[in-house]
Design an enzyme around this catalytic site. Structure first.
Site, PDB file in Angstrom:
ATOM      1  N   THR A   1       0.828  -1.214   0.000  1.00  0.00           N
ATOM      2  CA  THR A   1       0.000   0.000   0.000  1.00  0.00           C
ATOM      3  C   THR A   1       0.854   1.253   0.000  1.00  0.00           C
ATOM      4  O   THR A   1       0.466   2.284  -0.535  1.00  0.00           O
ATOM      5  CB  THR A   1      -0.924  -0.029   1.235  1.00  0.00           C
ATOM      6  OG1 THR A   1      -1.821  -1.114   1.074  1.00  0.00           O
ATOM      7  CG2 THR A   1      -1.714   1.249   1.400  1.00  0.00           C
TER       8      THR A   1
ATOM      9  N   THR B   1       1.596  -4.269   4.308  1.00  0.00           N
ATOM     10  CA  THR B   1       1.401  -4.587   5.728  1.00  0.00           C
ATOM     11  C   THR B   1       0.859  -6.009   5.937  1.00  0.00           C
ATOM     12  O   THR B   1       1.057  -6.586   7.003  1.00  0.00           O
ATOM     13  CB  THR B   1       0.392  -3.608   6.377  1.00  0.00           C
ATOM     14  OG1 THR B   1      -0.847  -3.676   5.667  1.00  0.00           O
ATOM     15  CG2 THR B   1       0.916  -2.195   6.373  1.00  0.00           C
TER      16      THR B   1
END
Ligand code: ASP
Length: 320
Positions: free
Chosen positions: A8, A91
């Protein structure tokens, strides 16, 4: 040296106000660093070099990327002029990559220099992205005198690679170190150290990178969970040989509480052991560790979460 792998932190959305409807792994690592205005002050004369090792959403992380990443980290850390390696990562599986690197990187390299993973919960295109600050904090940790070992930096907190775990689906402070607690905080480009920098792993599941290279197919190790009404059928199905699917070599069971198992699941797991599958008992609890039970026929994960216990088991099976 900053190695990019996607995530991300390198993601973009159609609209700056969209923090979830984005595509991960779009922006190159060099461009990400260009977007961090405070970096020159943190670098204090050090040069910053970049290399794009992969460009993936980390939910799609693969063994070949892990291997390439470990090899590039070793290559760079071995250069006298390289002080540290920073890795940008998604993540979702950051904790797995951190543990994998912690387990396979040569002890002499990571006891002298740090490998710092960092990430973001909001895409690079967001109104208020968290990636630039995380990158700056990661570089701060990387250049802090004495820092070493595999660590992860997110939202001003430094976690050890052994302990780090994603604990929130949305908040920017998405990671925890569980019972162990964080290693350090980063405050205005200063590291406040709470515990010792992590030592390299020397015993559990340790396997050298060159041994991984020898294994063309990584041993198949799956994770199953205990829950109400769990009848173990999924384990029995996995024991059935299937064409073009590598045979099951190991199972990590995320048990309830202290690794407890429904008796039907336990029976199926015993059958797995009889078929030559190594079974490791772990827990679905987010905190705490599985304490060994005297007469258990299954190995136990000790303080590793199910996903990390799976990596340890794969590496353990490779090193045999
Ligand atoms: N799915 C993304 C990834 O893991 C999530 C993130 O980076 O926050 O690459």
């Amino acid at each position: 040296m900053v190695l990019g792998t996607g995530g991300t932190i390198a993601g973009t959305a159609q609209s700056a106000s969209d923090n979830i409807g984005y595509t991960a792994a779009q922006v190159g690592v060099a461009q990400l660093l260009d977007g961090v205005p405070g970096l020159p002050a943190v670098l204090q004369g050090h040069d910053l070099c970049t290399e794009q090792v992969a460009q993936v959403d980390s939910k799609d992380m693969r063994f070949d990327i892990w291997l390439a990443l470990a090899q590039r980290v070793v290559h760079h850390l071995a250069q006298a002029e390289v002080s540290a390696v920073v890795i940008t990562h998604g993540t979702d599986t950051l904790e797995e990559t951190a543990y994998f690197l912690h387990a396979v990187l040569p002890q002499d390299l990571i006891s002298a220099k740090p490998v710092v993973l960092t990430c973001a919960m909001r895409p690079a295109s967001a109104l208020n992205p968290d990636g630039p600050q995380n990158l700056m904090d990661a570089v701060t940790v990387a250049l802090t005198p004495g820092s070493h070992g595999v660590v992860a930096v997110c939202a001003g907190t430094v976690h050890g690679g052994l302990d780090v775990q994603k604990a929130h689906t949305y908040k920017v402070d998405a990671f925890t170190s569980g019972d162990a607690g964080p290693l350090a905080y980063v405050e205005e480009a200063q590291v406040r150290l709470l515990r010792k920098w992590p030592l390299a792993q020397v015993n559990k599941g340790h396997v050298a990178i060159k041994d991984i290279l020898k294994d063309e197919v990584w041993p198949r190790v799956e994770i199953v969970m205990n829950y109400a009404g769990c009848d173990g059928q999924v384990v029995l199905a996995m024991l059935q040989p299937r064409d073009s699917v590598a045979p099951l070599r190991g199972l990590v069971v995320a048990g309830t509480g202290n690794g407890t198992l429904h008796h039907d699941l336990e029976r199926a797991l015993r059958q797995a052991v009889q078929s030559g599958v190594k079974v490791v008992r772990s827990t679905r609890c987010a905190n705490g560790r599985v304490l060994p039970v005297a007469d258990s026929e299954f190995a136990h994960s000790e303080d590793l979460s199910p996903v990390k216990a799976r990596i340890a088991l794969m590496l353990g099976l490779m090193s045999r």
